[in-house]
Design an enzyme around this catalytic site. Structure first.
Site, PDB file in Angstrom:
ATOM      1  N   THR A   1     -53.503  86.847 -29.009  1.00  0.00           N
ATOM      2  CA  THR A   1     -54.318  86.468 -29.999  1.00  0.00           C
ATOM      3  C   THR A   1     -53.748  85.290 -30.739  1.00  0.00           C
ATOM      4  O   THR A   1     -54.740  84.632 -31.277  1.00  0.00           O
ATOM      5  CB  THR A   1     -54.608  87.548 -30.793  1.00  0.00           C
ATOM      6  OG1 THR A   1     -53.719  88.224 -31.554  1.00  0.00           O
ATOM      7  CG2 THR A   1     -55.880  88.368 -30.225  1.00  0.00           C
TER       8      THR A   1
ATOM      9  N   LYS B   1     -44.581  95.462 -25.568  1.00  0.00           N
ATOM     10  CA  LYS B   1     -44.933  94.136 -24.957  1.00  0.00           C
ATOM     11  C   LYS B   1     -43.616  93.965 -23.658  1.00  0.00           C
ATOM     12  O   LYS B   1     -42.960  93.082 -23.661  1.00  0.00           O
ATOM     13  CB  LYS B   1     -44.757  93.149 -25.904  1.00  0.00           C
ATOM     14  CG  LYS B   1     -46.089  93.188 -26.731  1.00  0.00           C
ATOM     15  CD  LYS B   1     -46.573  91.672 -27.121  1.00  0.00           C
ATOM     16  CE  LYS B   1     -47.820  91.745 -28.060  1.00  0.00           C
ATOM     17  NZ  LYS B   1     -47.639  92.504 -29.302  1.00  0.00           N
TER      18      LYS B   1
HETATM   19  O1  C5P Z   1     -51.075  91.551 -39.356  1.00  0.00           O
HETATM   20  P1  C5P Z   1     -51.989  91.546 -38.288  1.00  0.00           P
HETATM   21  O2  C5P Z   1     -52.958  92.246 -38.335  1.00  0.00           O
HETATM   22  O3  C5P Z   1     -52.175  90.163 -37.402  1.00  0.00           O
HETATM   23  O4  C5P Z   1     -51.201  92.263 -37.102  1.00  0.00           O
HETATM   24  C1  C5P Z   1     -51.818  92.396 -35.681  1.00  0.00           C
HETATM   25  C2  C5P Z   1     -50.556  93.049 -34.696  1.00  0.00           C
HETATM   26  O5  C5P Z   1     -51.081  93.154 -33.468  1.00  0.00           O
HETATM   27  C3  C5P Z   1     -49.336  92.570 -34.841  1.00  0.00           C
HETATM   28  O6  C5P Z   1     -48.332  93.783 -34.937  1.00  0.00           O
HETATM   29  C4  C5P Z   1     -49.384  91.801 -33.395  1.00  0.00           C
HETATM   30  O7  C5P Z   1     -47.976  92.034 -32.642  1.00  0.00           O
HETATM   31  C5  C5P Z   1     -50.252  92.676 -32.785  1.00  0.00           C
HETATM   32  N1  C5P Z   1     -50.761  92.148 -31.552  1.00  0.00           N
HETATM   33  C6  C5P Z   1     -51.497  90.901 -31.570  1.00  0.00           C
HETATM   34  N2  C5P Z   1     -52.224  90.375 -30.453  1.00  0.00           N
HETATM   35  C7  C5P Z   1     -51.866  90.861 -29.310  1.00  0.00           C
HETATM   36  C8  C5P Z   1     -51.136  92.061 -29.100  1.00  0.00           C
HETATM   37  C9  C5P Z   1     -50.505  92.573 -30.372  1.00  0.00           C
HETATM   38  O8  C5P Z   1     -51.645  90.248 -32.838  1.00  0.00           O
HETATM   39  N3  C5P Z   1     -52.465  90.473 -28.182  1.00  0.00           N
END
Ligand code: C5P
Length: 232
Positions: free
Chosen positions: A121, A62
């Protein structure tokens, strides 16, 4: 048979835990995501160790800084073996273009691409950060900017896949915020089940805690993989 399009978010503190989990779930997934926790802990050398499993590594760094700094960071991650690296699209055109150039320089002849993060998200109140449009309006705007700055794809919630595709049809969509039916949402605001995300047109699903915090991560990964493959 190709692997189910799951990238497992290895959000854990040590290289040992990440490597153990990755090798256990490897038969059921396409690749792995290394995020800020591992980058700040064991560091980018872990990318090389994970690559021994012959899977693409998504480095969720990021990046969001001035273009020169972002180019240098992306170059280092390309050298380390990253297949994808994320940048915040809000960093602007010059920064995104610098990331694309730096990563490709570092990766040399290996395939590598930048993925743009539009709206996290976990974020559902844009007014709080001074952005006076809807989430989907902001996703659309930043997706267009990223596409015209040379990225390979975008990271977006399942709810924004259609908006992203409409704004930039050529980009791949990599989708976090995935929760199998009935599981804990944790801190994610815009979630979807694996089936919903695939039906909406996701190219890859990023799945962390639904696999890594499960009592049996291998069983969780294989169940999710099966539910996706059934739909194909
Ligand atoms: O545990 P979970 O399934 O929520 O993890 C989602 C992963 O996706 C985390 O590593 C988070 O940092 C990443 N992520 C996110 N939203 C974004 C970009 C990346 O949740 N927009």
């Amino acid at each position: 048979m190709s692997h189910p399009p799951i990238l497992v978010a290895l959000d854990m503190p040590t290289a040992g835990e990440a490597l153990d989990l990755a090798s256990a779930v490897a038969p059921h997934v396409a690749g792995f995501k290394v995020g800020l926790e591992l980058l700040m802990g064991p560091g980018p050398a872990l990318i090389g160790d994970l690559q021994e499993m012959q899977r693409p590594i998504f480095v969720d760094a990021k990046l969001h800084d001035i273009p020169n700094t972002v180019a240098a960071a992306a170059r280092q991650l390309g050298r380390a073996g990253a297949r994808w690296v994320t940048v915040h699209a809000a960093g602007g055109r010059k920064m995104i273009e610098a990331a694309v150039a730096g990563l490709s320089e570092g990766a040399g002849s290996e395939p590598a691409g930048i993925l743009a993060v539009t709206v996290l998200t976990s974020l559902d109140d844009l007014a709080e950060i001074g952005v006076d449009t809807s989430v989907s309006g902001q996703v659309q705007r930043l997706t267009r900017l990223a596409a015209s700055s040379g990225v390979e794809g975008v990271v977006c919630s399942a709810h924004e896949i259609r908006t992203s595709r409409a704004a930039a049809p050529g980009l791949i969509t990599v989708v976090p915020g995935i929760r199998p039916d009935g599981s804990d949402r944790h801190d994610q605001a815009r979630v979807a089940t694996p089936e919903e995300a695939m039906a909406a047109g996701a190219d890859y699903l990023v799945i962390g805690r639904a696999i890594t915090s499960a009592a049996d991560p291998v069983e969780a990964a294989s169940k999710i993989a099966a539910s996706i493959l059934e739909r194909r």
